[in-house]
Design a protein around this motif. Structure first.
Motif, mmCIF file in Angstrom:
data_model
loop_
_atom_site.group_PDB
_atom_site.id
_atom_site.type_symbol
_atom_site.label_atom_id
_atom_site.label_comp_id
_atom_site.label_asym_id
_atom_site.label_seq_id
_atom_site.Cartn_x
_atom_site.Cartn_y
_atom_site.Cartn_z
ATOM 1 N N PRO A 58 -1.823 -0.082 9.834
ATOM 2 C CA PRO A 58 -3.063 -0.294 9.079
ATOM 3 C C PRO A 58 -4.142 0.711 9.511
ATOM 4 O O PRO A 58 -4.274 0.986 10.705
ATOM 5 C CB PRO A 58 -3.476 -1.724 9.441
ATOM 6 N N LEU A 80 1.989 2.510 -1.147
ATOM 7 C CA LEU A 80 3.247 2.548 -1.904
ATOM 8 C C LEU A 80 4.116 1.382 -1.454
ATOM 9 O O LEU A 80 4.401 1.241 -0.262
ATOM 10 C CB LEU A 80 3.970 3.876 -1.622
ATOM 11 N N SER A 104 6.795 6.404 4.788
ATOM 12 C CA SER A 104 7.759 7.472 5.080
ATOM 13 C C SER A 104 7.299 8.783 4.472
ATOM 14 O O SER A 104 6.142 9.140 4.566
ATOM 15 C CB SER A 104 9.146 7.055 4.591
ATOM 16 N N SER A 105 8.221 9.528 3.823
ATOM 17 C CA SER A 105 7.839 10.804 3.227
ATOM 18 C C SER A 105 7.172 10.538 1.881
ATOM 19 O O SER A 105 7.222 9.421 1.361
ATOM 20 C CB SER A 105 9.072 11.685 3.027
HETATM 21 C C1 LIG Z 1 6.190 -4.526 0.783
HETATM 22 C C2 LIG Z 1 6.110 -3.134 1.331
HETATM 23 C C3 LIG Z 1 6.855 -2.144 0.717
HETATM 24 C C4 LIG Z 1 6.770 -0.828 1.160
HETATM 25 N N1 LIG Z 1 7.485 0.149 0.515
HETATM 26 C C5 LIG Z 1 7.386 1.437 0.933
HETATM 27 C C6 LIG Z 1 8.105 2.468 0.258
HETATM 28 O O1 LIG Z 1 8.810 2.260 -0.718
HETATM 29 N N2 LIG Z 1 7.999 3.734 0.731
HETATM 30 C C7 LIG Z 1 7.227 4.033 1.813
HETATM 31 O O2 LIG Z 1 7.167 5.198 2.205
HETATM 32 N N3 LIG Z 1 6.498 3.077 2.457
HETATM 33 C C8 LIG Z 1 6.572 1.784 2.050
HETATM 34 N N4 LIG Z 1 5.849 0.808 2.688
HETATM 35 C C9 LIG Z 1 4.878 1.193 3.726
HETATM 36 C C10 LIG Z 1 3.446 1.254 3.155
HETATM 37 O O3 LIG Z 1 3.388 2.142 2.065
HETATM 38 C C11 LIG Z 1 2.449 1.691 4.217
HETATM 39 O O4 LIG Z 1 2.502 0.752 5.242
HETATM 40 C C12 LIG Z 1 1.067 1.836 3.606
HETATM 41 O O5 LIG Z 1 0.688 3.177 3.641
HETATM 42 C C13 LIG Z 1 0.045 1.002 4.317
HETATM 43 O O6 LIG Z 1 -1.201 1.114 3.627
HETATM 44 P P1 LIG Z 1 -2.384 0.085 3.963
HETATM 45 O O7 LIG Z 1 -2.706 0.284 5.436
HETATM 46 O O8 LIG Z 1 -3.495 0.499 3.071
HETATM 47 O O9 LIG Z 1 -1.836 -1.286 3.666
HETATM 48 C C14 LIG Z 1 5.942 -0.515 2.279
HETATM 49 C C15 LIG Z 1 5.215 -1.550 2.901
HETATM 50 C C16 LIG Z 1 5.298 -2.833 2.444
HETATM 51 C C17 LIG Z 1 4.474 -3.900 3.127
#
Ligand SMILES: Cc1cc2nc3c(=O)[nH]c(=O)nc-3n(C[C@H](O)[C@H](O)[C@H](O)COP(=O)(O)O)c2cc1C
Length: 164
Positions: A143, A65, A107-108
């Motif tokens: 990650p 997300l 987050s949530s």
């Molecule tokens: C550009 C960006 C925007 C993000 N926006 C949100 C968000 O709106 N809400 C949230 O809960 N996490 C947010 N995150 C955290 C990511 O959702 C989280 O790190 C993700 O689960 C990682 O997945 P991956 O390991 O497959 O990259 C954001 C991260 C990045 C890099």
């Protein structure tokens, strides 16, 4: 990957694509060529993914997300699913495909649930796939965090069995 690994362990052949690794990838160009050709006419690194989805029995899609939405990488491919809809907006792909959806966030899961519902609407609503499982998981800032979460891995295995 845990969903795919379980399906593989049960005998399925798996093809995995990481959109972020594609060098030449475009979003939908709104050319409506698919409505004449019966498939997306844009030729790039997403084309083999669409061809494989058309041939596959089942699919798994996953995105983090970002700012409350599916990632740009996922959305780019999702728009190209437009080629799976004919001129009358009914699917031109085989019926009976199953799909699993994964959305992770830091987050949530409030925003992620909305994103998962939108992905379900595209795959289940427009493309008429059967959604056999949806994982929405918060607290996944690091990650590969999901891999060390035993409950999520169990959920993934259960969905993988449904896709095998
Ligand atoms: C550009 C960006 C925007 C993000 N926006 C949100 C968000 O709106 N809400 C949230 O809960 N996490 C947010 N995150 C955290 C990511 O959702 C989280 O790190 C993700 O689960 C990682 O997945 P991956 O390991 O497959 O990259 C954001 C991260 C990045 C890099």
């Amino acid at each position: 990957m845990a969903i795919a690994n379980e399906a593989k362990a049960k005998g399925s052949t798996i093809k995995e694509y990481r959109i972020n690794s594609l060098k030449n990838a475009k979003g939908c160009q709104s050319c409506y060529g698919c409505k004449k050709a019966g498939k997306c006419v844009v030729k790039d690194d997403i084309s083999p993914i669409l061809d494989d989805m058309r041939a596959a029995d089942n699919i798994i899609v996953a995105t983090p997300l970002y700012f409350g939405h599916a990632s740009a990488q996922y959305r780019m491919v999702e728009d190209r699913f437009f080629g799976f809809l004919g001129g009358d907006f009914t699917p031109n792909i085989a019926a009976g495909k199953k799909a699993a959806i994964v959305v992770t966030c830091g987050s949530s899961i409030d925003g992620a649930n909305k994103t998962a519902a939108e992905m379900q609407a595209a795959l289940g609503g427009f493309l008429k796939m059967e959604i056999v499982g949806t994982i929405v998981k918060g607290g996944m800032m690091a990650p590969n965090a999901a891999e060390s979460d035993a409950a999520v891995m169990e959920e993934a295995k259960a969905i993988g069995k449904k896709l095998a």
